[in-house]
Design an enzyme around this catalytic site. Structure first.
Site, PDB file in Angstrom:
ATOM      1  N   TYR A 167     -45.821 -36.633 -25.914  1.00 18.52           N
ATOM      2  CA  TYR A 167     -46.493 -37.581 -26.810  1.00 18.52           C
ATOM      3  C   TYR A 167     -45.473 -38.450 -27.529  1.00 18.52           C
ATOM      4  O   TYR A 167     -45.635 -39.666 -27.642  1.00 18.52           O
ATOM      5  CB  TYR A 167     -47.349 -36.814 -27.805  1.00 18.52           C
ATOM      6  N   TRP A 182     -46.361 -30.714 -24.748  1.00 17.29           N
ATOM      7  CA  TRP A 182     -47.343 -31.701 -25.210  1.00 17.29           C
ATOM      8  C   TRP A 182     -46.735 -32.607 -26.271  1.00 17.29           C
ATOM      9  O   TRP A 182     -46.821 -33.839 -26.193  1.00 17.29           O
ATOM     10  CB  TRP A 182     -48.581 -30.999 -25.775  1.00 17.29           C
ATOM     11  N   ASP A 242     -53.528 -32.083 -22.417  1.00 21.91           N
ATOM     12  CA  ASP A 242     -54.216 -32.654 -23.569  1.00 21.91           C
ATOM     13  C   ASP A 242     -55.733 -32.519 -23.433  1.00 21.91           C
ATOM     14  O   ASP A 242     -56.322 -32.900 -22.413  1.00 21.91           O
ATOM     15  CB  ASP A 242     -53.834 -34.131 -23.707  1.00 21.91           C
TER      16      ASP A 242
END
Length: 287
Positions: A225, A221, A241
């Site tokens: 990002y 994640w 997410d």
């Protein structure tokens, strides 16, 4: 110094400034009357920049920085940060094949993917945001800037510090700011990794996500990002997410699993990051 940064219309400045306002770090960023201002630092020199909507398809920039030789670097960073070179028509034609995204695109035809001024700063924001709310993460970031940032003398109200330097953060006891000790170690490790590899957060480099995943405490994640907002990989996509899953639940009446989202998003390649921004923004509008 005043500059105009042109873009291909349309441009949804309201969405961009709203995103930045919701994440503005006290002491380092402000959004006042639709104008985003922040402290900046390059090569040990500090200053400020303000960005707002201008005329004739351009953003208006007011720059206060004592070293004019780095102006090309400042402009390049701002163009990435505000996604001024996006080929919207190409991305939209591809994503509009999904009926839901086609509707969101019609509602927000000028939506861009917010970038970042600095890679280390963005990485710290991403790590601080692990498993806590945006508000809590921004509060922690403000404490970090106040404790370890460099004081700034500025005429712009609210801009008092620049983001801390990596050599300071690499040896700091960041857990003392009020976070799990493991997260503090991850942050210090990221700062040390940048010292070891100054190109760690350089945009558009091959293998960027793999280098991030090799760092202690950086999972998929966080790496995705950072890839989206700093490395400017428009296919960066944090599959699990919570915001993305929630957006699909609100928009379609059923919350998918992370696996179902990953499968669906395959059709969105190579612009999954832009699709993610559409979904996140739909939540901020209260859809």
């Amino acid at each position: 110094m005043r500059l105009s940064l042109e873009y291909q219309p349309p441009y949804d400045w309201a969405a961009m400034s709203g995103f930045l306002a919701a994440r503005a770090v006290v002491g380092m960023e402000t959004v006042v009357d639709g104008v985003y201002s922040r402290s900046i630092s390059l090569n040990g020199v500090h200053g400020t920049v303000s960005v707002g909507p201008g005329a004739a398809d351009a953003l208006e920039v007011t720059l206060d920085f004592p070293d004019s030789t780095v102006l090309p670097e400042i402009v390049a960073r701002l163009r990435r940060m505000f996604d001024l070179d996006a080929d919207l028509s190409l991305m939209q034609r591809h994503l509009a094949q999904d009926p839901l995204l086609a509707r969101l695109l019609a509602e927000r035809p000028g939506l861009r993917v917010p970038g970042a001024w600095d890679g280390l700063e963005l990485a710290f924001r991403a790590v601080l945001g692990q498993q806590i709310t945006v508000v809590a993460a921004i509060r922690l970031a403000g404490k970090l800037v106040a404790q370890y940032g460099v004081p700034l003398r500025s005429t712009l109200a609210g801009l008092t510090h620049v983001f801390p330097q990596p050599d300071v953060l690499a040896v700091a006891d960041l857990a003392a700011l009020g976070m799990p000790r493991s997260r503090g170690r991850t942050l210090s490790g990221v700062a040390q990794a940048l010292l070891d590899d100054p190109s760690l957060f350089e945009p558009n480099r091959d293998g960027g996500v793999a280098r991030l995943l090799a760092l202690h405490g950086i999972g998929d994640w966080t790496a995705q990002y950072i890839a989206l907002r700093q490395l400017r990989d428009m296919d960066g996509f944090p599959t699990g997410d919570v915001g993305l899953l929630r957006a699909l639940e609100v928009l379609e009446g059923r919350r998918p699993t992370a696996r179902e989202l990953a499968v669906r998003a395959e059709a969105w390649r190579p612009y999954r990051g832009y699709a993610a921004q559409l979904l996140w923004t739909s939540l901020s509008r209260g859809d």
